[in-house]
Design a protein around this motif. Structure first.
Motif, PDB file in Angstrom:
ATOM      1  N   PHE A   7     -25.894 -11.389   9.576  1.00  0.00           N
ATOM      2  CA  PHE A   7     -25.761 -11.775   8.024  1.00  0.00           C
ATOM      3  C   PHE A   7     -24.198 -11.577   7.587  1.00  0.00           C
ATOM      4  O   PHE A   7     -23.564 -10.696   8.423  1.00  0.00           O
ATOM      5  N   GLY A  10     -21.754 -12.725   1.021  1.00  0.00           N
ATOM      6  CA  GLY A  10     -22.241 -13.867   0.351  1.00  0.00           C
ATOM      7  C   GLY A  10     -23.587 -14.532   0.608  1.00  0.00           C
ATOM      8  O   GLY A  10     -23.857 -15.397  -0.054  1.00  0.00           O
ATOM      9  N   ASP A  11     -24.061 -14.142   1.816  1.00  0.00           N
ATOM     10  CA  ASP A  11     -25.227 -14.477   2.025  1.00  0.00           C
ATOM     11  C   ASP A  11     -26.446 -14.361   1.060  1.00  0.00           C
ATOM     12  O   ASP A  11     -26.462 -13.088   0.647  1.00  0.00           O
ATOM     13  N   GLN A  12     -27.240 -15.149   0.569  1.00  0.00           N
ATOM     14  CA  GLN A  12     -28.318 -15.016  -0.264  1.00  0.00           C
ATOM     15  C   GLN A  12     -29.520 -14.386   0.386  1.00  0.00           C
ATOM     16  O   GLN A  12     -30.110 -14.836   1.505  1.00  0.00           O
ATOM     17  N   ALA A  14     -33.237 -14.190  -0.224  1.00  0.00           N
ATOM     18  CA  ALA A  14     -33.882 -15.056  -0.955  1.00  0.00           C
ATOM     19  C   ALA A  14     -35.236 -14.543  -1.478  1.00  0.00           C
ATOM     20  O   ALA A  14     -35.862 -14.490  -2.489  1.00  0.00           O
ATOM     21  N   GLU A  18     -36.459 -12.518   4.399  1.00  0.00           N
ATOM     22  CA  GLU A  18     -35.157 -12.222   4.543  1.00  0.00           C
ATOM     23  C   GLU A  18     -34.646 -10.977   4.490  1.00  0.00           C
ATOM     24  O   GLU A  18     -33.957 -10.154   5.051  1.00  0.00           O
ATOM     25  N   LEU A  42     -26.544  -5.754  -2.598  1.00  0.00           N
ATOM     26  CA  LEU A  42     -26.660  -7.231  -2.949  1.00  0.00           C
ATOM     27  C   LEU A  42     -26.167  -7.248  -4.498  1.00  0.00           C
ATOM     28  O   LEU A  42     -26.304  -6.536  -5.344  1.00  0.00           O
ATOM     29  N   ASP A  43     -25.425  -8.387  -4.826  1.00  0.00           N
ATOM     30  CA  ASP A  43     -24.845  -8.684  -6.110  1.00  0.00           C
ATOM     31  C   ASP A  43     -26.145  -9.130  -7.114  1.00  0.00           C
ATOM     32  O   ASP A  43     -27.143  -9.117  -6.696  1.00  0.00           O
ATOM     33  N   ASP A  45     -27.071 -11.949  -7.986  1.00  0.00           N
ATOM     34  CA  ASP A  45     -27.595 -13.064  -7.574  1.00  0.00           C
ATOM     35  C   ASP A  45     -28.351 -12.807  -6.073  1.00  0.00           C
ATOM     36  O   ASP A  45     -28.531 -13.939  -5.672  1.00  0.00           O
ATOM     37  N   ASP A  46     -28.279 -11.849  -5.761  1.00  0.00           N
ATOM     38  CA  ASP A  46     -29.211 -11.083  -4.372  1.00  0.00           C
ATOM     39  C   ASP A  46     -28.139 -11.997  -3.355  1.00  0.00           C
ATOM     40  O   ASP A  46     -28.737 -12.357  -2.201  1.00  0.00           O
ATOM     41  N   ARG A  47     -26.801 -11.752  -3.476  1.00  0.00           N
ATOM     42  CA  ARG A  47     -26.091 -12.224  -2.293  1.00  0.00           C
ATOM     43  C   ARG A  47     -25.318 -10.872  -1.744  1.00  0.00           C
ATOM     44  O   ARG A  47     -24.886 -10.000  -2.503  1.00  0.00           O
ATOM     45  N   LEU A  48     -25.502 -10.926  -0.494  1.00  0.00           N
ATOM     46  CA  LEU A  48     -24.853  -9.590   0.174  1.00  0.00           C
ATOM     47  C   LEU A  48     -23.389  -9.575  -0.119  1.00  0.00           C
ATOM     48  O   LEU A  48     -22.367 -10.631   0.212  1.00  0.00           O
TER      49      LEU A  48
END
Length: 140
Positions: A7, A10-12, A14, A18, A42-43, A45-48
């Motif tokens: 990972f 920016g990786d989501q 989801a 995951e 995570l942000d 938007d669930d982005r790392l």
């Protein structure tokens, strides 16, 4: 053969599958030789975020000082780097994969601290005995 997903920022993340892969990645496997606690965020938007905080040799059972310090860090990163985001925590420990009272105490007490700090804890996992397993709120 290592099949752990890598990972990056920016990786989501989801779904729960995951999220479990992320926990396995953070644990670096599932058979640790020492105790550690690893936190990532995570942000909204669930982005790392790409931030990971490894804590070596946490107490076997959480104590007030450890929880308060960790809660402050969880909240601080959310405020500074990921408003509306969440945290993911992996407790790594030697031994078999059976859930212990200490695992449940960490899950329960860290979730309570996160709630006081208004931090969403997206996942709490235990890596032990060749497995990485999620502990849900009702596992506390």
């Amino acid at each position: 053969m290592d099949t752990t997903t890598a990972f990056g920022p920016g990786d989501q993340i989801a779904d729960d599958a995951e999220l479990l892969e992320l926990a396995l990645f953070l644990a670096g496997g599932a058979s640790p030789r020492r105790r550690a606690l690893t936190v990532t965020w995570l942000d909204a938007d669930d982005r790392l975020l790409g931030l990971a905080l490894p804590i070596d040799d946490p107490p076997v059972r959480p104590d007030g000082d450890s929880l308060a310090g960790l809660g402050a860090v969880l909240r601080g990163v959310i405020d500074d780097e990921a408003p509306g985001g969440c945290a993911v925590v992996v407790l790594e420990r030697p031994g078999d994969a059976t859930r212990t009272d200490d695992d449940r105490a960490w899950n329960r007490d860290l979730r309570a601290e996160a709630a006081v700090r208004e931090v969403r804890l997206r996942g709490f996992f235990v890596a032990a005995g060749g497995q990485v397993r999620p502990l849900a709120l009702d596992d506390a």
